[in-house]
Design a protein around this motif. Sequence first.
Motif, PDB file in Angstrom:
ATOM      1  N   ARG A 121      39.252  -6.161  37.574  1.00 57.92           N
ATOM      2  CA  ARG A 121      39.385  -5.998  39.021  1.00 57.92           C
ATOM      3  C   ARG A 121      38.527  -4.847  39.535  1.00 57.92           C
ATOM      4  NH1 ARG A 121      45.875  -7.280  38.849  1.00 57.92           N
ATOM      5  NH2 ARG A 121      45.628  -9.552  38.994  1.00 57.92           N
ATOM      6  N   ILE A 125      35.394  -5.260  42.181  1.00 62.53           N
ATOM      7  CA  ILE A 125      35.317  -4.468  43.412  1.00 62.53           C
ATOM      8  C   ILE A 125      34.009  -3.681  43.459  1.00 62.53           C
ATOM      9  CG2 ILE A 125      36.356  -2.531  44.655  1.00 62.53           C
ATOM     10  CD1 ILE A 125      39.087  -3.519  43.629  1.00 62.53           C
ATOM     11  N   GLU A 130      32.183  -4.873  50.908  1.00 62.74           N
ATOM     12  CA  GLU A 130      33.416  -5.207  51.629  1.00 62.74           C
ATOM     13  C   GLU A 130      33.328  -6.577  52.280  1.00 62.74           C
ATOM     14  OE1 GLU A 130      36.266  -3.166  55.042  1.00 62.74           O
ATOM     15  OE2 GLU A 130      34.924  -1.934  53.826  1.00 62.74           O
ATOM     16  N   ARG A 133      33.798  -9.191  49.170  1.00 61.32           N
ATOM     17  CA  ARG A 133      34.816  -8.852  48.168  1.00 61.32           C
ATOM     18  C   ARG A 133      35.962  -9.850  48.180  1.00 61.32           C
ATOM     19  NH1 ARG A 133      35.899  -2.971  48.789  1.00 61.32           N
ATOM     20  NH2 ARG A 133      33.859  -2.920  47.761  1.00 61.32           N
ATOM     21  N   GLN A 134      36.323 -10.353  49.353  1.00 66.60           N
ATOM     22  CA  GLN A 134      37.476 -11.256  49.456  1.00 66.60           C
ATOM     23  C   GLN A 134      37.290 -12.527  48.633  1.00 66.60           C
ATOM     24  OE1 GLN A 134      39.553 -11.468  53.252  1.00 66.60           O
ATOM     25  NE2 GLN A 134      39.399 -13.694  53.201  1.00 66.60           N
ATOM     26  N   LEU A 137      37.510 -11.569  44.823  1.00 64.62           N
ATOM     27  CA  LEU A 137      38.871 -11.301  44.367  1.00 64.62           C
ATOM     28  C   LEU A 137      39.710 -12.576  44.365  1.00 64.62           C
ATOM     29  CD1 LEU A 137      39.598  -7.874  46.104  1.00 64.62           C
ATOM     30  CD2 LEU A 137      39.273  -8.305  43.665  1.00 64.62           C
ATOM     31  N   LYS A 271      40.122 -10.876  57.385  1.00 65.42           N
ATOM     32  CA  LYS A 271      41.166 -10.308  56.542  1.00 65.42           C
ATOM     33  C   LYS A 271      42.530 -10.692  57.117  1.00 65.42           C
ATOM     34  CE  LYS A 271      37.935  -7.887  54.404  1.00 65.42           C
ATOM     35  NZ  LYS A 271      37.479  -8.198  53.038  1.00 65.42           N
ATOM     36  N   THR A 313      45.823 -11.558  46.168  1.00 67.94           N
ATOM     37  CA  THR A 313      44.427 -11.237  46.463  1.00 67.94           C
ATOM     38  C   THR A 313      44.331 -10.251  47.622  1.00 67.94           C
ATOM     39  OG1 THR A 313      43.713 -13.416  45.702  1.00 67.94           O
ATOM     40  CG2 THR A 313      42.194 -12.194  47.115  1.00 67.94           C
ATOM     41  N   ASP A 317      42.636  -6.491  47.685  1.00 64.32           N
ATOM     42  CA  ASP A 317      41.554  -6.240  48.642  1.00 64.32           C
ATOM     43  C   ASP A 317      41.909  -5.073  49.556  1.00 64.32           C
ATOM     44  OD1 ASP A 317      39.240  -6.501  50.089  1.00 64.32           O
ATOM     45  OD2 ASP A 317      39.942  -8.184  51.286  1.00 64.32           O
ATOM     46  N   GLN A 318      43.138  -5.078  50.061  1.00 63.44           N
ATOM     47  CA  GLN A 318      43.578  -4.009  50.949  1.00 63.44           C
ATOM     48  C   GLN A 318      43.633  -2.673  50.213  1.00 63.44           C
ATOM     49  OE1 GLN A 318      46.939  -5.231  53.266  1.00 63.44           O
ATOM     50  NE2 GLN A 318      47.298  -3.209  54.156  1.00 63.44           N
ATOM     51  N   SER A 320      41.689  -1.761  47.783  1.00 61.00           N
ATOM     52  CA  SER A 320      40.321  -1.276  47.580  1.00 61.00           C
ATOM     53  C   SER A 320      39.799  -0.540  48.808  1.00 61.00           C
ATOM     54  CB  SER A 320      39.398  -2.445  47.236  1.00 61.00           C
ATOM     55  OG  SER A 320      39.161  -3.272  48.368  1.00 61.00           O
ATOM     56  N   ARG A 321      40.371  -0.816  49.980  1.00 61.27           N
ATOM     57  CA  ARG A 321      39.965  -0.107  51.199  1.00 61.27           C
ATOM     58  C   ARG A 321      40.769   1.154  51.420  1.00 61.27           C
ATOM     59  NH1 ARG A 321      40.390  -5.446  52.964  1.00 61.27           N
ATOM     60  NH2 ARG A 321      42.190  -4.983  54.279  1.00 61.27           N
TER      61      ARG A 321
END
Length: 400
Positions: A121, A125, A130, A133-134, A137, A271, A313, A317-318, A320-321
Amino acid sequence: MRSYRVVLASADVRNVLLLGALVRIPFFAGAVLLALHVVQTLHGSYVQAGVLSTIATVCIALSGPWRGRLLDRFGLRRTVAPSILVGAVCWSIAPFVDYVPLLIFAAIAGLFDVPIFTVVRQAVIAATTEQNRQPALALESVSVECAFMVGPIVGVAAASIWSTTMVLFFVQMTLVLAGILLWVRNPPLRSAQDADRANAVAVPRRSWFRLEFVALCVGASAAIAVLAGSELTFVSAIREFDAQKWLGVVLAVWGFGSVVGGLTYGALHRKISTYLLLAALGAVTLPMAFAVGPISLAITGLVAGLFCAPTITASIDQMSRVVPEGGRGEAIGWHSAALTLGNGIGSSMAGIAIDAGGFPAGFGAAAALGLGIGLGIPLLLTLHNRRRPAVDKQPSQVGA
């Protein structure tokens, strides 16, 4: 499919996803093989098999944040090398000894487990932006779903042909080999825009281990709890329908729904909040409580499955931000530990509910958990954010 073509055009992403998909099959096979080995070869009880599986799982969960932080501090090779050595020693002995030594070796190996999930993971990433990425993942999450379905089947089939001793040894050595392959390939765990990897240091935990990150872990744990509770309740429902031969088909349909949902979510150009997806997962789980046979259970299960992979997922993703690159190894370790905790909570919760009210209560409890956490966390975060400005203003007012 444009989003996936862009992602798979990157050799780094493609190689990491392929490696992750392959090594997770023996990972999931090893879990069921431990139980089979205790019962079939060591002639132990199912309680002993459960204790062994629980201890091994807890040790792997505990190793997640620790091994993840080592990845942030020292990089992949210095973190994975001890895991390779310890795993090779423990699993070259464990399949050939009695129950108690097996328990000890499995616990030690679990604490030094190769952090496959964290590495894959984190590498995905790091290799994406960004914007793309979705879908990357989403592919990673779907590969986990497929490995989760294939791994136990392969393990059980192999154990029916050869002795569990040799199959367990082979599967665990395959995981050791996967660690060696990770060490050789050494995929980047930080993006090219980040600081030089040789001079990079771990980001202080206090900079990201805050309410928003904890809330994400709670949401991910609740999502897995809904899935684990549903999985156990499927068994209860099929038994109540006296249609045991359809259990595999119903579970496969549920898993297929998750794959379709994951791929659809990855192709979206927007998102979606983890908590909104979690609440939706709870809402679509509820109709399964009203199933009257295997066909209606499969149809409602297909719909419920559409929100399984997207919820996990979205949480990664969230995260990673929320977490900077220098802390993502440990953060993903905590996230994985939360998923493991949710698995245990969901199974226990469903078991209690099923004993009290049958399979409708099991699905109802899982749905209530998803809806409650999915709607409750955003409310708590909103209240916290409203209170924080008032707190921040107090020192300046006092100074004035």
